[in-house]
Design a protein around this motif. Structure first.
Motif, short mmCIF file in Angstrom:
data_model
loop_
_atom_site.label_atom_id
_atom_site.label_comp_id
_atom_site.label_asym_id
_atom_site.label_seq_id
_atom_site.Cartn_x
_atom_site.Cartn_y
_atom_site.Cartn_z
N ASN A 119 0.72 -1.32 -0.03
CA ASN A 119 -0.04 -0.07 -0.01
C ASN A 119 0.77 1.34 0.02
OD1 ASN A 119 -2.77 -1.16 0.28
ND2 ASN A 119 -1.73 -2.01 2.16
N ASP A 120 2.03 1.12 -0.05
CA ASP A 120 3.01 2.30 0.02
C ASP A 120 4.19 2.00 -0.84
OD1 ASP A 120 4.81 4.23 0.53
OD2 ASP A 120 4.80 4.41 2.94
N VAL A 121 4.35 2.68 -2.15
CA VAL A 121 5.24 2.54 -2.94
C VAL A 121 6.76 2.86 -2.58
CG1 VAL A 121 3.52 3.08 -4.87
CG2 VAL A 121 5.06 4.90 -3.80
N GLU A 122 6.76 3.46 -1.48
CA GLU A 122 8.37 3.64 -0.66
C GLU A 122 8.69 2.41 0.20
OE1 GLU A 122 9.02 7.64 0.69
OE2 GLU A 122 8.16 8.43 -1.24
N ALA A 123 7.93 1.60 0.67
CA ALA A 123 7.98 0.56 1.64
C ALA A 123 8.52 -0.82 0.69
CB ALA A 123 6.59 0.13 2.14
N ILE A 124 9.91 -0.82 0.94
CA ILE A 124 10.41 -2.18 0.19
C ILE A 124 10.11 -3.52 0.82
CG2 ILE A 124 12.74 -3.11 -0.62
CD1 ILE A 124 13.54 -0.12 -0.81
N PRO A 125 9.63 -4.25 0.33
CA PRO A 125 9.24 -5.54 0.98
C PRO A 125 10.63 -6.27 1.36
CG PRO A 125 8.39 -5.45 -1.17
CD PRO A 125 9.20 -4.20 -1.22
N GLY A 126 10.55 -6.70 2.53
CA GLY A 126 11.84 -7.50 3.15
C GLY A 126 11.22 -8.72 3.84
N PHE A 127 11.78 -9.81 3.78
CA PHE A 127 11.66 -11.15 4.56
C PHE A 127 12.47 -11.58 5.07
CE2 PHE A 127 8.59 -10.70 1.25
CZ PHE A 127 7.34 -11.29 1.90
N LYS A 128 12.47 -12.28 6.36
CA LYS A 128 13.47 -12.89 7.32
C LYS A 128 13.04 -14.22 7.14
CE LYS A 128 15.33 -13.17 11.86
NZ LYS A 128 15.32 -12.35 13.18
N LYS A 129 14.43 -15.14 6.88
CA LYS A 129 14.20 -16.43 6.85
C LYS A 129 14.15 -17.22 8.29
CE LYS A 129 18.39 -18.57 6.66
NZ LYS A 129 19.68 -18.87 6.54
#
Length: 160
Positions: A119-129
């Motif tokens: 919902n926010d173009v500036e928020a970069i998706p991040g995932f933790k293993k």
């Protein structure tokens, strides 16, 4: 490729390019899809060959292409046991043993539609293993967990 005897398969060496070895059996085509190989590249694809360490494995050789870091990160997510060898003038000049990173940013999308990254173009998706076997990753923003099937679907662009 030529067959020397009934137990040995010979694939010619490449002068320059990349050899991706120790790919889990059946995933070589997915690796090629990640790399978006265009016409004109000479490719050797060996699937389901015997491996002492893995039982069966796949191997991909691509002439005149060196896999970059972003491509290697994507390959890691579907083939964490893979090794990337960069070849120049018939010699291995760099060998990269892939390892799933603890944090992956900007490569995957959160499946939670309410997540800020959707919902926010500036928020970069991040995932933790959170685990490697089976592969599971958790969104650093909303804690949504995605599994290996979802990761494969996203990387390969599959709708199924």
């Amino acid at each position: 490729m030529e067959t020397v005897n009934k137990k040995e398969l010979i694939v010619s060496k490449i002068k320059n390019g990349t050899v991706i070895d120790h790919i889990p059996a059946g995933r070589a085509l997915a690796v090629l899809r990640i790399l978006k190989i265009a016409e004109g590249y000479r490719i050797a694809l060996v699937m389901n060959v015997e491996s002492k360490k893995m039982g069966k494995k796949d191997i991909v050789k691509i002439e005149n292409k060196e896999v970059d870091e972003k491509e290697a990160n994507l390959i890691t997510l579907i083939a964490p046991t893979a090794t990337i060898n960069i070849i120049r003038d018939y010699e291995v000049v760099e060998k990269k043993k892939l390892k799933i990173p603890d944090i992956v940013k900007g490569l995957l999308k959160c499946t939670n539609l309410m997540c800020i990254t959707n919902n926010d173009v500036e928020a970069i998706p991040g995932f933790k293993k959170i685990s490697e076997k089976p592969l599971k990753m958790k969104c650093v923003y909303c804690d949504t967990v995605i599994d290996e099937n979802e990761i494969l679907k996203q990387i390969l662009g599959s709708k199924s």
